[in-house]
Design an enzyme around this catalytic site. Structure first.
Site, mmCIF file in Angstrom:
data_model
loop_
_atom_site.group_PDB
_atom_site.id
_atom_site.type_symbol
_atom_site.label_atom_id
_atom_site.label_comp_id
_atom_site.label_asym_id
_atom_site.label_seq_id
_atom_site.Cartn_x
_atom_site.Cartn_y
_atom_site.Cartn_z
ATOM 1 N N HIS A 54 2.161 1.099 1.820
ATOM 2 C CA HIS A 54 1.661 0.601 3.110
ATOM 3 C C HIS A 54 0.325 -0.125 2.953
ATOM 4 O O HIS A 54 -0.030 -0.952 3.792
ATOM 5 C CB HIS A 54 1.597 1.718 4.153
ATOM 6 C CG HIS A 54 0.493 2.714 3.994
ATOM 7 N ND1 HIS A 54 0.668 3.957 3.436
ATOM 8 C CD2 HIS A 54 -0.807 2.670 4.369
ATOM 9 C CE1 HIS A 54 -0.465 4.626 3.462
ATOM 10 N NE2 HIS A 54 -1.386 3.866 4.025
ATOM 11 N N ASP A 108 5.704 6.232 -1.296
ATOM 12 C CA ASP A 108 4.703 5.298 -0.758
ATOM 13 C C ASP A 108 3.777 4.797 -1.868
ATOM 14 O O ASP A 108 2.638 5.233 -1.987
ATOM 15 C CB ASP A 108 3.902 6.001 0.339
ATOM 16 C CG ASP A 108 3.136 5.027 1.218
ATOM 17 O OD1 ASP A 108 3.032 3.849 0.837
ATOM 18 O OD2 ASP A 108 2.647 5.440 2.281
ATOM 19 N N SER A 156 -5.850 6.529 1.879
ATOM 20 C CA SER A 156 -4.522 6.048 1.492
ATOM 21 C C SER A 156 -4.604 5.368 0.136
ATOM 22 O O SER A 156 -5.422 4.478 -0.083
ATOM 23 C CB SER A 156 -3.999 5.054 2.526
ATOM 24 O OG SER A 156 -3.721 5.687 3.744
#
Length: 661
Positions: A83, A205, A597
């Site tokens: 992402h 991810d 992240s």
């Protein structure tokens, strides 16, 4: 008795930073190293942060200003989240070459794709400059001196503890960053918005990039003559796996927390701000989702926008739920009351809590207007490009955009009247409904009409900007990411100073502000509800159980189905709960937030075991109050990353440049 119990619960909720709470400054990690080692860490403080030798900080990057990445080879190979790389992947995607759906795997250096305006920064050093500023040197002067130290250097002075301390951060920025690998979205975004912030999780991810530099290993603009960057440090990768109780450490750039705000601000977030923003974004997502389902080109066109809107939308829901379930407002109020009692007879601190409350009363409507405006009118484009108005799916795209305008004009009605733009009031009086008013302005903007037809839209846009500027002026600060004002900042400086003097048993750490931090904890499940324990590991079996070819976010690649059927996992297969499978994700107790992240998750020996990418739903309130019983970060197991690269992507050659253990 009830009041006594509440006070006791509040005290327990706000005990010193125990368990695994905290986001610690790397240059001061020696203050925490004994606790880290007691919990299993086997290295030294200098292994984590050093300016005299290569250390872990030299393998961690700020990725394009919003995520973290880590170097995993001596040839500049970089890991981050799917992402985080999503926007770059989308920009390279077309209907003919749909890298979002099908994935992208460079099979040689020549196939790696350059990305305009994509950059990474390595921290060169950080140092406290509180005394220098107190002596009269300005932050701007300090920054300019630091930037002059090297090629590609960037610098900033950041406030800690609401200005009680100031730190200089010096970075080296590299602007040639190329896409190397990305799994199909049905792996990298498996579960989509449905599974976002949820456990159990089965999302691969990750994406891979490579940092390039000039031939002398310095930052340089993109050039075919550039060569892979040679980092001072890269992470070795552990393929031995994790088990519950194992030490974990996260090294990354957490973006924003508010651990010390007053109960008034927490109540505003949970009871007013979050519910309103959730409602506005729900409508936007409904419109965009319908458009994406109508046409493959629109699915790609709106992919990044949908993901961006949905991420915070779901986060706010979990945040409000967690705040309510934990009784955070009441707990903070009691804590503030106890501080107030201590501050009696101490002139520097007496009255500071009441001052904070009075300022919140003054600014809350204005700030709410700011938030609603940003969520509605400010989301609308000033113009549409010829590509957006092209013949391809023209009608469906126009219909979606018009629906977004109508929705924005409707929801702007939530804005307190005193802060609405004059144009909006006039438009509503003329057109009688927000939909009709929106239609009139949308047609002119969509068609790119002459200046006369565009004038009402231009006027509304200019007035909207002026109103936001007015609110910023009223609050006395341009730092409006949180409910904030110049007066609040000044009061919080005193308040936090007082808290640290009063509550000497509490281990204070500075709020996150997108500067490099260390968080540590352990692999751990948690009790989600009474009698419902969530284990800390998921596997490929869970992916297969969710697999559904009829749903885009759950339609996994056929190659993954085939691998499961054959059990041809190679070295990545392992036995979990009595069956041979591939590990996918795991939970840990590290304190994380947005910006973390892509952060490396490391074991006790400093080896990479996973990539952080999310939190559990109720953990999102950890931006305001960390609850060790339920706050968990979610990481993709590095063994799943390597399995996908090797077995699904067929890019096993990349593993040869890594240090696998």
């Amino acid at each position: 008795m009830k009041r006594t119990l509440l006070t006791l619960l509040a005290a327990l909720a706000l005990l010193p930073a125990l368990a695994d709470e905290g986001m610690w400054l790397p240059s001061l990690i020696s203050e925490r190293i004994d606790d880290m080692r007691a919990k299993g860490f086997r290295l030294t403080a200098e292994d984590i942060y050093s300016i005299n030798k290569a250390s872990m900080k030299d393998a961690v990057v700020l990725f394009n200003g919003g995520c973290t990445g880590e170097l995993i080879s001596p040839e500049g190979l970089l890991l981050t989240n799917h992402h985080c790389g999503y926007d770059a992947i989308q920009k390279h995607s077309t209907v003919e070459h749909d890298y979002l759906t099908n994935g992208f795997w460079a099979m040689s250096r020549a196939e790696e794709l350059p990305n305009e305006k994509l950059w990474v920064r390595f921290l060169v050093r950080m140092e406290e400059v509180t005394d220098r500023i107190a002596a009269g040197e300005t932050a701007a002067q300090i920054v300019e001196k630091a930037k002059a130290e090297g090629t590609g250097y960037k610098a900033s002075v950041e406030q800690m503890y609401y200005g009680n301390q100031q730190f200089l951060f010096v970075y080296e920025q590299f602007d040639d960053v190329r896409l190397v690998a990305a799994p199909p979205s049905s792996i990298g975004k498996f579960g989509g918005d449905t599974d976002n912030w949820i456990w159990p999780r089965h999302t691969g991810d990750f994406s891979m990039f490579r940092v390039y530099a000039s031939k002398d290993n310095r930052p340089a603009a993109y050039s075919p003559q550039n060569v892979p960057y040679r980092p001072k440090k890269h992470f070795s990768i552990s393929t031995k796996g994790v088990k519950e109780g194992d030490f974990t450490m996260i090294y990354g750039f957490p973006g924003n927390t508010q651990e010390y705000i007053l109960s008034d601000a927490v109540a505003y977030i949970a009871e007013r701000s979050d519910p309103a923003k959730i409602a506005v974004r729900t409508g936007r997502l409904d419109i965009i989702t319908k458009a994406q389902e109508s046409d493959p080109a629109l699915r790609i066109h709106y992919a990044a926008k949908h993901a961006s809107i949905a991420n915070a939308w779901k986060k706010w829901q979990g945040e409000a739920l967690g705040i309510d379930r934990r009784g955070t407002v009441a707990a903070k109020f009691d804590y503030e009351t106890q501080f107030g009692l201590w501050s009696v007879g101490r002139p520097e601190y007496a009255g500071v809590v009441m001052g904070l409350r009075a300022e919140y009363d003054r600014i809350m409507d204005a700030y709410f207007a700011y938030e609603i405006t940003r969520e509605t009118l400010s989301t609308l484009p000033a113009a549409y490009t010829p590509e957006e108005r092209s013949e391809e799916c023209f009608a469906r795209r126009k219909f979606a955009e018009q629906a977004l305008w109508r929705h924005a004009f409707r929801e702007y009605g939530r804005c307190p009247k005193v802060y609405r733009t004059p144009s909006y009031a006039e438009g509503m009086a003329r057109y009688k409904s927000p939909e009709a008013y929106a239609d009139a302005l949308f047609e002119a903007v969509w068609e790119g009409s002459d200046s006369v037809a565009m004038q009402p839209a231009v006027r509304l846009r200019e007035e909207t900007k002026r109103m936001l500027d007015h609110i910023s002026w009223m609050l006395g600060t341009k730092s409006l990411r949180n409910l904030n004002s110049k007066i609040l900042n000044e009061l919080y400086t005193t308040y936090i100073k007082g808290l640290r003097e009063w509550d000497r048993e509490r281990a204070f750490y500075p709020d996150a502000n997108l500067t490099l931090r260390v968080a540590y904890g352990s692999v751990a499940g948690y009790e989600y509800a009474d009698g419902e324990y969530h284990k800390p590991q998921t596997t490929l079996d869970g992916i297969i159980a969710k697999d559904n070819p009829e749903i885009y976010d759950y339609d996994i690649p056929q190659s993954l189905r085939d691998l499961y059927a054959s059990k041809n996992y190679g070295r990545w297969g392992t036995v979990i709960d009595g069956r041979r499978t591939v590990p996918v994700c795991f939970l840990a107790t590290n304190h994380t937030t947005g910006g973390n992240s892509g952060s490396p998750v490391l074991n006790a020996g400093g080896e990479l075991i996973g990539i952080n990418f999310d939190r559990t739903w109720r953990s999102t309130m950890s931006d305001i109050a960390f609850d060790p019983a339920i706050c968990r970060n979610i990481a993709v197991d590095i063994r799943y990353v390597l399995f996908v690269v090797d077995r699904v992507g067929g890019a096993g050659y990349l593993l040869k440049e890594m240090t696998l253990k």
